[in-house]
Design a protein around this motif. Structure first.
Motif, PDB file in Angstrom:
ATOM      1  N   GLN A  21       0.835  -1.205   0.000  1.00  0.00           N
ATOM      2  CA  GLN A  21       0.000   0.000   0.000  1.00  0.00           C
ATOM      3  C   GLN A  21       0.871   1.256   0.000  1.00  0.00           C
ATOM      4  OE1 GLN A  21      -3.695   0.404   0.018  1.00  0.00           O
ATOM      5  NE2 GLN A  21      -2.700   2.234  -0.779  1.00  0.00           N
ATOM      6  N   ARG A  22       1.912   1.269   0.825  1.00  0.00           N
ATOM      7  CA  ARG A  22       2.813   2.432   0.855  1.00  0.00           C
ATOM      8  C   ARG A  22       3.493   2.625  -0.499  1.00  0.00           C
ATOM      9  NH1 ARG A  22       4.052   0.104   5.787  1.00  0.00           N
ATOM     10  NH2 ARG A  22       6.017  -0.708   4.978  1.00  0.00           N
ATOM     11  N   TRP A  23       3.956   1.525  -1.095  1.00  0.00           N
ATOM     12  CA  TRP A  23       4.623   1.586  -2.398  1.00  0.00           C
ATOM     13  C   TRP A  23       3.637   2.062  -3.460  1.00  0.00           C
ATOM     14  CZ3 TRP A  23       7.326  -3.292  -4.850  1.00  0.00           C
ATOM     15  CH2 TRP A  23       8.133  -2.905  -5.916  1.00  0.00           C
ATOM     16  N   ALA A  24       2.428   1.533  -3.431  1.00  0.00           N
ATOM     17  CA  ALA A  24       1.397   1.942  -4.386  1.00  0.00           C
ATOM     18  C   ALA A  24       1.101   3.435  -4.241  1.00  0.00           C
ATOM     19  CB  ALA A  24       0.126   1.124  -4.183  1.00  0.00           C
ATOM     20  N   ASP A  25       0.998   3.901  -3.011  1.00  0.00           N
ATOM     21  CA  ASP A  25       0.758   5.328  -2.772  1.00  0.00           C
ATOM     22  C   ASP A  25       1.891   6.170  -3.358  1.00  0.00           C
ATOM     23  OD1 ASP A  25      -1.566   4.637  -1.416  1.00  0.00           O
ATOM     24  OD2 ASP A  25      -0.694   4.954   0.580  1.00  0.00           O
ATOM     25  N   ASP A  26       3.119   5.726  -3.159  1.00  0.00           N
ATOM     26  CA  ASP A  26       4.273   6.453  -3.704  1.00  0.00           C
ATOM     27  C   ASP A  26       4.231   6.533  -5.219  1.00  0.00           C
ATOM     28  OD1 ASP A  26       5.230   6.750  -1.124  1.00  0.00           O
ATOM     29  OD2 ASP A  26       6.773   5.181  -1.317  1.00  0.00           O
ATOM     30  N   ASP A  27       3.750   5.458  -5.851  1.00  0.00           N
ATOM     31  CA  ASP A  27       3.706   5.383  -7.317  1.00  0.00           C
ATOM     32  C   ASP A  27       2.364   5.819  -7.896  1.00  0.00           C
ATOM     33  OD1 ASP A  27       6.271   4.436  -7.198  1.00  0.00           O
ATOM     34  OD2 ASP A  27       5.791   2.379  -7.814  1.00  0.00           O
ATOM     35  N   SER A  30      -3.221   1.961  -7.427  1.00  0.00           N
ATOM     36  CA  SER A  30      -3.983   1.190  -6.442  1.00  0.00           C
ATOM     37  C   SER A  30      -3.109   0.017  -6.009  1.00  0.00           C
ATOM     38  CB  SER A  30      -5.281   0.661  -7.059  1.00  0.00           C
ATOM     39  OG  SER A  30      -4.997  -0.329  -8.037  1.00  0.00           O
ATOM     40  N   VAL A  31      -3.461  -0.611  -4.906  1.00  0.00           N
ATOM     41  CA  VAL A  31      -2.724  -1.796  -4.459  1.00  0.00           C
ATOM     42  C   VAL A  31      -2.810  -2.882  -5.527  1.00  0.00           C
ATOM     43  CG1 VAL A  31      -2.636  -3.653  -2.748  1.00  0.00           C
ATOM     44  CG2 VAL A  31      -3.000  -1.310  -2.007  1.00  0.00           C
ATOM     45  N   ASN A  32      -3.978  -3.062  -6.111  1.00  0.00           N
ATOM     46  CA  ASN A  32      -4.154  -4.079  -7.145  1.00  0.00           C
ATOM     47  C   ASN A  32      -3.205  -3.829  -8.328  1.00  0.00           C
ATOM     48  OD1 ASN A  32      -5.918  -6.371  -8.114  1.00  0.00           O
ATOM     49  ND2 ASN A  32      -6.091  -4.940  -9.831  1.00  0.00           N
ATOM     50  N   ALA A  33      -3.150  -2.598  -8.805  1.00  0.00           N
ATOM     51  CA  ALA A  33      -2.268  -2.267  -9.922  1.00  0.00           C
ATOM     52  C   ALA A  33      -0.807  -2.440  -9.530  1.00  0.00           C
ATOM     53  CB  ALA A  33      -2.528  -0.837 -10.390  1.00  0.00           C
ATOM     54  N   GLN A  34      -0.461  -2.116  -8.284  1.00  0.00           N
ATOM     55  CA  GLN A  34       0.926  -2.263  -7.828  1.00  0.00           C
ATOM     56  C   GLN A  34       1.322  -3.733  -7.773  1.00  0.00           C
ATOM     57  OE1 GLN A  34       2.742   0.376  -7.493  1.00  0.00           O
ATOM     58  NE2 GLN A  34       4.621  -0.577  -6.812  1.00  0.00           N
ATOM     59  N   ILE A  35       0.457  -4.572  -7.270  1.00  0.00           N
ATOM     60  CA  ILE A  35       0.745  -6.013  -7.211  1.00  0.00           C
ATOM     61  C   ILE A  35       0.930  -6.558  -8.623  1.00  0.00           C
ATOM     62  CG2 ILE A  35      -0.244  -8.282  -6.654  1.00  0.00           C
ATOM     63  CD1 ILE A  35      -1.479  -6.896  -4.147  1.00  0.00           C
ATOM     64  N   GLU A  36       0.072  -6.169  -9.543  1.00  0.00           N
ATOM     65  CA  GLU A  36       0.211  -6.625 -10.929  1.00  0.00           C
ATOM     66  C   GLU A  36       1.522  -6.130 -11.527  1.00  0.00           C
ATOM     67  OE1 GLU A  36      -2.117  -6.766 -15.196  1.00  0.00           O
ATOM     68  OE2 GLU A  36      -3.112  -5.841 -13.491  1.00  0.00           O
ATOM     69  N   VAL A  38       4.361  -5.401  -9.939  1.00  0.00           N
ATOM     70  CA  VAL A  38       5.471  -6.136  -9.324  1.00  0.00           C
ATOM     71  C   VAL A  38       5.551  -7.558  -9.886  1.00  0.00           C
ATOM     72  CG1 VAL A  38       6.321  -7.097  -7.139  1.00  0.00           C
ATOM     73  CG2 VAL A  38       5.520  -4.732  -7.241  1.00  0.00           C
ATOM     74  N   LEU A  39       4.412  -8.212 -10.009  1.00  0.00           N
ATOM     75  CA  LEU A  39       4.401  -9.573 -10.578  1.00  0.00           C
ATOM     76  C   LEU A  39       4.897  -9.567 -12.028  1.00  0.00           C
ATOM     77  CD1 LEU A  39       1.035 -10.952  -9.187  1.00  0.00           C
ATOM     78  CD2 LEU A  39       3.339 -11.729  -8.597  1.00  0.00           C
ATOM     79  N   GLU A  41       6.902  -7.416 -13.507  1.00  0.00           N
ATOM     80  CA  GLU A  41       8.343  -7.169 -13.538  1.00  0.00           C
ATOM     81  C   GLU A  41       9.127  -8.425 -13.151  1.00  0.00           C
ATOM     82  OE1 GLU A  41      10.165  -4.349 -14.557  1.00  0.00           O
ATOM     83  OE2 GLU A  41       8.169  -4.032 -15.419  1.00  0.00           O
ATOM     84  N   ALA A  42       8.676  -9.131 -12.123  1.00  0.00           N
ATOM     85  CA  ALA A  42       9.348 -10.364 -11.704  1.00  0.00           C
ATOM     86  C   ALA A  42       9.294 -11.413 -12.813  1.00  0.00           C
ATOM     87  CB  ALA A  42       8.709 -10.896 -10.425  1.00  0.00           C
ATOM     88  N   LEU A  43       8.163 -11.552 -13.460  1.00  0.00           N
ATOM     89  CA  LEU A  43       8.032 -12.512 -14.558  1.00  0.00           C
ATOM     90  C   LEU A  43       8.952 -12.148 -15.722  1.00  0.00           C
ATOM     91  CD1 LEU A  43       4.169 -12.959 -14.468  1.00  0.00           C
ATOM     92  CD2 LEU A  43       5.874 -14.751 -14.027  1.00  0.00           C
ATOM     93  N   ARG A  44       9.048 -10.873 -16.056  1.00  0.00           N
ATOM     94  CA  ARG A  44       9.952 -10.437 -17.120  1.00  0.00           C
ATOM     95  C   ARG A  44      11.407 -10.755 -16.777  1.00  0.00           C
ATOM     96  NH1 ARG A  44       7.753  -5.205 -17.358  1.00  0.00           N
ATOM     97  NH2 ARG A  44       5.924  -5.341 -18.624  1.00  0.00           N
ATOM     98  N   LYS A  45      11.814 -10.456 -15.537  1.00  0.00           N
ATOM     99  CA  LYS A  45      13.193 -10.698 -15.122  1.00  0.00           C
ATOM    100  C   LYS A  45      13.550 -12.173 -15.204  1.00  0.00           C
ATOM    101  CE  LYS A  45      14.109  -6.847 -12.045  1.00  0.00           C
ATOM    102  NZ  LYS A  45      14.443  -6.459 -10.667  1.00  0.00           N
ATOM    103  N   GLN A  46      12.592 -13.048 -14.968  1.00  0.00           N
ATOM    104  CA  GLN A  46      12.828 -14.498 -15.018  1.00  0.00           C
ATOM    105  C   GLN A  46      12.625 -15.070 -16.422  1.00  0.00           C
ATOM    106  OE1 GLN A  46      13.983 -16.517 -12.517  1.00  0.00           O
ATOM    107  NE2 GLN A  46      14.378 -14.541 -11.566  1.00  0.00           N
ATOM    108  N   GLY A  47      12.290 -14.216 -17.382  1.00  0.00           N
ATOM    109  CA  GLY A  47      12.093 -14.671 -18.757  1.00  0.00           C
ATOM    110  C   GLY A  47      10.814 -15.455 -18.951  1.00  0.00           C
ATOM    111  N   ARG A  48       9.848 -15.245 -18.079  1.00  0.00           N
ATOM    112  CA  ARG A  48       8.591 -15.989 -18.160  1.00  0.00           C
ATOM    113  C   ARG A  48       7.464 -15.176 -18.782  1.00  0.00           C
ATOM    114  NH1 ARG A  48       8.814 -20.694 -15.281  1.00  0.00           N
ATOM    115  NH2 ARG A  48      10.673 -20.938 -14.007  1.00  0.00           N
ATOM    116  N   LEU A  49       7.742 -13.928 -19.104  1.00  0.00           N
ATOM    117  CA  LEU A  49       6.751 -13.065 -19.749  1.00  0.00           C
ATOM    118  C   LEU A  49       7.479 -12.265 -20.810  1.00  0.00           C
ATOM    119  CD1 LEU A  49       3.763 -12.040 -19.596  1.00  0.00           C
ATOM    120  CD2 LEU A  49       4.631 -10.174 -18.195  1.00  0.00           C
ATOM    121  N   LYS A  50       7.016 -12.400 -22.035  1.00  0.00           N
ATOM    122  CA  LYS A  50       7.659 -11.668 -23.126  1.00  0.00           C
ATOM    123  C   LYS A  50       7.403 -10.179 -22.964  1.00  0.00           C
ATOM    124  CE  LYS A  50       7.182 -15.430 -26.372  1.00  0.00           C
ATOM    125  NZ  LYS A  50       6.516 -15.908 -27.572  1.00  0.00           N
TER     126      LYS A  50
END
Length: 63
Positions: A21-27, A30-36, A38-39, A41-50
């Protein structure tokens, strides 16, 4: 054409949710958009999302 969104219940610790919530507020997301974000970005870094399959995270819901 926008990607289809699916609802998914998420169990998350209070501490993690508060931090998101704090991170979402900074950016100014919404919390939902922030979670999406973060997920995605993590998937991209692992090569699991083009990179070309990502659409901007839209803040469709007010959390």
């Amino acid at each position: 054409m926008a990607a289809e969104k699916k609802a998914y219940p998420l169990r998350i610790s209070a501490a993690v949710l508060e931090a998101m919530q704090r991170w979402a507020d900074d950016d100014l997301r919404s919390v939902n958009a922030q979670i999406e974000f973060v997920l995605r970005e993590a998937l991209r870094k692992q090569g699991r999302l083009k990179r070309d399959t990502s659409e901007p995270v839209q803040d469709d819901e007010a959390d």
